[in-house]
Structure formats: C-alpha cells, structure tokens
Design a protein around this motif. Structure first.
Motif, PDB file in Angstrom:
ATOM      1  N   VAL A 179      -8.748 -47.047  -5.798  1.00 60.22           N
ATOM      2  CA  VAL A 179      -9.063 -46.160  -4.677  1.00 60.22           C
ATOM      3  C   VAL A 179      -9.254 -46.993  -3.402  1.00 60.22           C
ATOM      4  CG1 VAL A 179     -10.744 -44.515  -3.759  1.00 60.22           C
ATOM      5  CG2 VAL A 179     -10.028 -44.350  -6.142  1.00 60.22           C
ATOM      6  N   VAL A 180      -9.910 -48.148  -3.544  1.00 61.80           N
ATOM      7  CA  VAL A 180     -10.088 -49.031  -2.383  1.00 61.80           C
ATOM      8  C   VAL A 180      -8.720 -49.417  -1.814  1.00 61.80           C
ATOM      9  CG1 VAL A 180     -10.854 -51.331  -1.647  1.00 61.80           C
ATOM     10  CG2 VAL A 180     -12.330 -49.932  -3.097  1.00 61.80           C
ATOM     11  N   ASP A 181      -7.793 -49.814  -2.701  1.00 67.42           N
ATOM     12  CA  ASP A 181      -6.440 -50.186  -2.250  1.00 67.42           C
ATOM     13  C   ASP A 181      -5.811 -49.048  -1.451  1.00 67.42           C
ATOM     14  OD1 ASP A 181      -6.490 -52.632  -3.424  1.00 67.42           O
ATOM     15  OD2 ASP A 181      -5.483 -51.994  -5.274  1.00 67.42           O
ATOM     16  N   MET A 182      -5.898 -47.858  -2.013  1.00 66.98           N
ATOM     17  CA  MET A 182      -5.266 -46.696  -1.389  1.00 66.98           C
ATOM     18  C   MET A 182      -5.879 -46.420  -0.019  1.00 66.98           C
ATOM     19  SD  MET A 182      -4.792 -43.182  -3.441  1.00 66.98           S
ATOM     20  CE  MET A 182      -5.241 -43.814  -5.000  1.00 66.98           C
ATOM     21  N   LEU A 183      -7.203 -46.454   0.049  1.00 65.81           N
ATOM     22  CA  LEU A 183      -7.878 -46.153   1.318  1.00 65.81           C
ATOM     23  C   LEU A 183      -7.515 -47.191   2.375  1.00 65.81           C
ATOM     24  CD1 LEU A 183     -11.395 -45.143  -0.068  1.00 65.81           C
ATOM     25  CD2 LEU A 183      -9.739 -43.613   1.002  1.00 65.81           C
ATOM     26  N   ILE A 184      -7.483 -48.460   1.961  1.00 68.76           N
ATOM     27  CA  ILE A 184      -7.159 -49.515   2.929  1.00 68.76           C
ATOM     28  C   ILE A 184      -5.720 -49.352   3.413  1.00 68.76           C
ATOM     29  CG2 ILE A 184      -6.796 -52.002   3.222  1.00 68.76           C
ATOM     30  CD1 ILE A 184      -9.243 -52.493   1.522  1.00 68.76           C
ATOM     31  N   MET A 185      -4.826 -49.056   2.460  1.00 66.83           N
ATOM     32  CA  MET A 185      -3.419 -48.900   2.829  1.00 66.83           C
ATOM     33  C   MET A 185      -3.233 -47.744   3.810  1.00 66.83           C
ATOM     34  SD  MET A 185      -0.283 -48.461   0.231  1.00 66.83           S
ATOM     35  CE  MET A 185      -0.492 -46.701   0.203  1.00 66.83           C
ATOM     36  N   ARG A 186      -4.043 -46.710   3.655  1.00 67.50           N
ATOM     37  CA  ARG A 186      -3.912 -45.559   4.549  1.00 67.50           C
ATOM     38  C   ARG A 186      -4.696 -45.720   5.842  1.00 67.50           C
ATOM     39  NH1 ARG A 186      -1.784 -40.699   2.300  1.00 67.50           N
ATOM     40  NH2 ARG A 186      -0.940 -41.222   0.278  1.00 67.50           N
ATOM     41  N   GLY A 187      -5.330 -46.871   6.033  1.00 67.03           N
ATOM     42  CA  GLY A 187      -5.963 -47.130   7.327  1.00 67.03           C
ATOM     43  C   GLY A 187      -7.464 -46.903   7.390  1.00 67.03           C
ATOM     44  N   ALA A 188      -8.149 -47.027   6.245  1.00 64.68           N
ATOM     45  CA  ALA A 188      -9.609 -46.918   6.299  1.00 64.68           C
ATOM     46  C   ALA A 188     -10.156 -48.066   7.141  1.00 64.68           C
ATOM     47  CB  ALA A 188     -10.199 -46.971   4.895  1.00 64.68           C
ATOM     48  N   ALA A 239      -8.376 -41.466  -8.732  1.00 63.08           N
ATOM     49  CA  ALA A 239      -7.273 -41.895  -7.856  1.00 63.08           C
ATOM     50  C   ALA A 239      -6.279 -40.779  -7.548  1.00 63.08           C
ATOM     51  CB  ALA A 239      -6.548 -43.087  -8.468  1.00 63.08           C
ATOM     52  N   VAL A 240      -5.969 -39.964  -8.529  1.00 62.18           N
ATOM     53  CA  VAL A 240      -4.972 -38.910  -8.308  1.00 62.18           C
ATOM     54  C   VAL A 240      -5.492 -37.899  -7.279  1.00 62.18           C
ATOM     55  CG1 VAL A 240      -3.659 -37.055  -9.381  1.00 62.18           C
ATOM     56  CG2 VAL A 240      -4.033 -39.194 -10.622  1.00 62.18           C
ATOM     57  N   ALA A 241      -6.749 -37.498  -7.472  1.00 64.91           N
ATOM     58  CA  ALA A 241      -7.334 -36.533  -6.535  1.00 64.91           C
ATOM     59  C   ALA A 241      -7.417 -37.126  -5.130  1.00 64.91           C
ATOM     60  CB  ALA A 241      -8.720 -36.118  -7.021  1.00 64.91           C
ATOM     61  N   VAL A 242      -7.758 -38.415  -5.044  1.00 63.55           N
ATOM     62  CA  VAL A 242      -7.870 -39.046  -3.728  1.00 63.55           C
ATOM     63  C   VAL A 242      -6.498 -39.081  -3.041  1.00 63.55           C
ATOM     64  CG1 VAL A 242      -8.417 -41.181  -2.483  1.00 63.55           C
ATOM     65  CG2 VAL A 242      -9.885 -40.425  -4.361  1.00 63.55           C
ATOM     66  N   ARG A 243      -5.468 -39.391  -3.830  1.00 63.43           N
ATOM     67  CA  ARG A 243      -4.125 -39.442  -3.246  1.00 63.43           C
ATOM     68  C   ARG A 243      -3.707 -38.075  -2.698  1.00 63.43           C
ATOM     69  NH1 ARG A 243      -0.089 -43.163  -3.786  1.00 63.43           N
ATOM     70  NH2 ARG A 243      -1.337 -44.196  -5.348  1.00 63.43           N
ATOM     71  N   LEU A 244      -3.963 -37.038  -3.469  1.00 60.93           N
ATOM     72  CA  LEU A 244      -3.620 -35.685  -3.016  1.00 60.93           C
ATOM     73  C   LEU A 244      -4.358 -35.340  -1.724  1.00 60.93           C
ATOM     74  CD1 LEU A 244      -3.557 -33.621  -6.329  1.00 60.93           C
ATOM     75  CD2 LEU A 244      -1.652 -34.052  -4.739  1.00 60.93           C
ATOM     76  N   TRP A 245      -5.617 -35.707  -1.696  1.00 59.28           N
ATOM     77  CA  TRP A 245      -6.446 -35.423  -0.522  1.00 59.28           C
ATOM     78  C   TRP A 245      -5.907 -36.167   0.699  1.00 59.28           C
ATOM     79  CZ3 TRP A 245      -9.597 -37.971   2.972  1.00 59.28           C
ATOM     80  CH2 TRP A 245     -10.564 -37.193   3.644  1.00 59.28           C
TER      81      TRP A 245
END
Ligand code: ATP
Ligand code: MN
Length: 471
Positions: free
Chosen positions: A49-58, A13-19
């Motif tokens: 990670v799914v939450d983060m991607l969806i929130m960012r507009g995946a 999750a941390v790496a995905v957020r940075l990316w």
C-alpha cells in the motif's frame, strides 16, 4: 465499505487501488487526527500500500496533528523496508514533531536498532534535542532499559548500550558534531512538510451559497470576480463568473461541466472543489483551495518572497509534467484547458498544481484566446477539433520551461493580439538566451518541435526531468 484510512491500516491493497482510481478521491486527505493514508500504511507496515500511495503522489513529509510524519511512525514501529522507501523518496530524517522528537528519537526509544542505524546513515542527527533537552542517544538508554525490564535478558540491554556507543562512533565517522544540538521551535521551517487536506471537502460538489463567506476581493476582469473566502472552515478562493444572458441552457451546461473539474486524485492537479449558482440573479460560482503563493506567474514575475533557482525550476517543471501526464490519461480529456503559468498554482509546500478552476466553461467567450504566448502555432491557426491537443500542450510546456529558466514573461513587450499574429504567421518564437543549462535547452527544443507529431509525450519527459533533478 470501510474508509480509506481503515483500508490502508489493514493493508487492503485491492480496495486501496480501486479507491485511488476514482478521480474524486484525494490521497492526501487526513482523518480526524490528521493522519493521511500514507501515515496509516507506514504505521502498520503495509509495504504494498505504501508503494502504491507513493507512486500515486502521496506527500512524503506530511504531518498529522501531533506533527508526526510517516517516517516517525514507520521508525517507531520498526518497519525497516518502509523507512528505506521513505528515505529514498527524500523524507526528512531530522523532522521534529510537537515534542521535538525526530524519527531517530523513536527508533531509539523503541529499540528499533536496524532502523536507527539506517536513519543515522541517512543523515539523522544523534544529538539533536527534543523540547525536553533529550537527544536520541539519551532515549536509547534509560527508556530502552524500562521497556526491556523483565522481558529481556540483561545481556541484550548490555548490547543496546554498546549499540548507543556504536551509533556515536558511526555518527562521528559521518562527520556529525557530538555536542548537543539545542531544540529550535522553527527547526522544520524551510522544509517541505505539509498537513493533509480536509477530506470532507471532496464530498460536497454542490455548495450552499449561504455557507460561503466572501472576505476580500482579489481581482476583477472580463471573466469575473475573484474573492478570498471561507467555506466549511477552509480558506478558499471564490470565483464569481460574469456571463452575459444567463439561460437555462447555460445553467445546464454549467452543471454538466463543473463536476468534471473535481479532480482530487493527483497531487499536481488542483481540483475545483465545488460550485453553485448564486441567487437572485444567478451567477455561476466556483470555489477552489486558497494557494498562499498564488500562481506560477506570480511567483516567477511578481514574487519577492523567494528566487526560483535552477533546482526549484526543474522541480516545478517536473510537477507540471506529472500533472499533465495524468490529465492526458483521462478519457475524454478535459476540454478548454490551456496550460500557462497563470493556470498553474503554487501550494504551501511549493508543489506546482494545474488549476482546474482556470479551465474555461463552454459559455465563457468561446473563441477568445486567453494567453496566446503559450499556445502552439498550429493551435492559433486551426479549430480545436483539428489539432492534436496533447502535442499542443507540449508546446505550451516548452514555453513554460523557457519562462522557468529565463524568469521572463514570454514576449513581454507585445500585446496579446500581436503575439497571436506573429507566432501564427510570422514565425515569432521564444529565443533561448546564452547561459541556460544545455540539458534544459535540449529538452526545450525537443518539446517545441515545429512538427506537432514529433513532440514527446509528458510521460516520456517525466523521467528526463527526474534525472535532471538528481544532478
Ligand atoms: P482568468 O480570468 O482568465 O483566469 P487571471 O488568471 O489573470 O485570468 P484570476 O483567475 O481572477 O485572473 O486570478 C487573479 C489572481 O488571483 C491571480 O493572479 C492569482 O494571483 C490569484 N489567484 C487565482 N487563483 C488563486 C488561488 N486558488 N489561490 C490564491 N490566489 C489565486
Ligand atoms: Mn485565473
């Protein structure tokens, strides 16, 4: 460092957020097999990670090369919480892959009972046939038997068969027809499924002119020529800018300004892919993705393909508001961007995206007002540094709202010069015709407040539009 697909697969999750925080990264890109980051996170059950991607507009209904959506993968692997999230985000529960299999086919085949139940409750059809004439219910029995052979006690098998009957009852209660629905090749058409974009595109800012092929000229105007073309196997639009007295100074400005427009990190922003200066007499050239529906202006006022009804209008407005909310978080903000229906493009899945290729360069006719009908009255009168850009953008958005619901060109009967004069000096304003939804009417009035300081911010109107969408 591992690539984003590996990071999502491993749930880092941390790496995905940075990316995701890097504007040059496109979260809707695909790997060699067309898996998007969301596909991988859903397949491996990486909830955060799914939450983060969806929130960012995946994109929810994105397909890999085999036409699997993230919901297919989450269902096959029994990640019930993720299936729930995807359904909540309007994932299509009856989407068929290249074999005609739906997420429910896989949930049944792999014995993911709770997932299967959730899918059926949310509209998945139990009798929809794949290419081989098999329904999810067919899959629930013999294949489950095979899969369970030797490992599971026969009692479990018995339960599963009953479970099949149970779905049937449940589906019947939900009003589904119990006759088989034959496989249709075009079943998915009309939904919003889409492919991930080629991820290598956002790695090359500088383009080799020799690799560009210009195929057909679309348009020519004062700012330059627009061509349809191909680059690295992708359909692109090439803009050859017309600039008088090209100088090393202008060339330097160009090289400084275009990389800021390479914004890949938001689904409602359309990045400029890259740029170059063509020899021998240099012309600055920029390229962007080819958008099959053209601009919002084309769709609203020139399109014959489809009618923008109120639901679609609200969806477009929401897309634009999300894109603008994001652009307003950038520090510094993009200069010389103006919001209007010609600088919003409509993507293949009907997403509205704010076009970075329509942002002007410092050397392009400074001072010229391109589309005054969308420009706030104070912005028509004052110097750019004297106005609040964010508030002025909100006015432009209000005019877009007006345009979306009336489906008319603002001040269609006046010339640009007249519009500029009358809006700035004579209080000319778009008039709201009767019959417009009172919610939209109210929002329009708030956004078009005469006092710039009283206009809302984009992140405040996003939830309002989301609520309207649910109605
Ligand atoms: P300006 O030069 O001020 O941007 P304009 O937007 O009218 O003026 P162009 O940007 O050359 O002119 O666009 C002309 C037409 O080309 C648009 O109406 C639109 O239909 C089409 N177009 C522009 N960008 C794209 C794109 N990325 N994909 C598909 N069609 C596009
Ligand atoms: Mn344009």
């Amino acid at each position: 460092m591992d690539d984003i697909f590996t990071q999502c697969r491993e749930g880092n999750a941390v790496a995905v957020r940075l990316w995701l925080d890097n504007t040059e990264n496109d979260l809707n890109q695909g790997d060699d097999h067309g898996f998007s980051p969301l596909h991988w996170a859903c397949r491996e059950g990486r909830s955060s990670v799914v939450d983060m991607l969806i929130m960012r507009g995946a994109r929810i209904n994105v397909m890999n090369r085999g036409d699997d959506t993230p919901l297919h993968l989450a269902s096959s692997h029994g990640h019930r919480d993720i299936v729930g999230k995807l359904i909540q985000c309007k994932a299509d529960t009856n989407t068929a892959n290249e074999h005609g299999n739906t997420p429910l086919h896989y949930a049944c085949f792999w014995g993911q009972e709770l997932v299967a139940e959730d899918l059926v409750t949310n509209g998945a059809q139990v009798n929809i046939c794949n290419k081989y004439g098999e329904t999810p219910l067919d899959k629930a029995k013999p294949h489950l038997r095979e899969a369970l052979q030797g490992i599971q006690h026969p009692i479990t098998l018995q339960c599963c068969q009953e479970k099949g009957d149970y779905y049937l009852c449940k589906a019947e209660k939900l009003g589904q027809s119990l006759t088989k629905v034959p496989f249709k090749d075009t079943f998915w058409k009309g939904t919003t499924r889409t492919r991930p974009r080629n991820g290598t595109l956002n790695k090359a800012a500088g383009i080799d002119f020799k690799q560009l092929s210009l195929l057909a000229k679309i348009n020519e105007n004062q700012s330059g020529e627009l061509w349809q073309g191909r680059w690295q196997g992708n359909e692109v639009v090439v803009k050859v800018l017309k600039v008088r007295d090209w100088s090393t100074r202008k060339s330097r400005d160009f090289n400084e300004e275009y990389p800021k427009l390479r914004i890949f990190s938001h689904p409602n922003v359309l990045p400029m892919l890259g740029a170059c200066q063509s020899p021998p007499a240099p012309h600055p050239i920029i390229i962007t993705h080819w958008m099959p529906y053209g601009s919002l202006y084309n769709v609203l006022h020139e399109g014959t393909n489809f009618v923008v009804d109120q639901t679609q209008a609200v969806k477009f407005a929401l897309d634009i508001a999300c894109g603008m909310a994001f652009l307003h978080t950038l520090e510094p903000m993009i200069s010389r961007h103006s919001l209007n229906s010609k600088s919003v493009m409509i993507d293949e899945d009907m997403t509205a995206r704010i076009s970075m290729s329509d942002v002007k360069f410092s050397f392009q006719c400074p001072g010229r007002m391109y589309s005054p009908a969308w420009v706030a009255p104070e912005a028509l009168q004052k110097k750019p540094e004297e106005i609040n850009r964010r508030s002025a953008d909100m006015w432009s958005f209000a005019v877009l709202l007006w345009e979306l619901v009336t489906r008319e060109v603002p001040f269609a009967d006046l010339s640009n010069m007249e519009i500029g004069m009358k809006v700035a000096l004579e209080g000319l304003r778009p008039t709201i015709p009767p019959g417009i939804s009172p919610h939209i009417c109210k929002l329009m009035k708030i956004c078009m407040n005469e006092d710039p300081a009283k206009r809302p911010k984009f992140d405040m109107i996003v939830p309002i539009l989301e609520k309207m969408q649910d109605k």
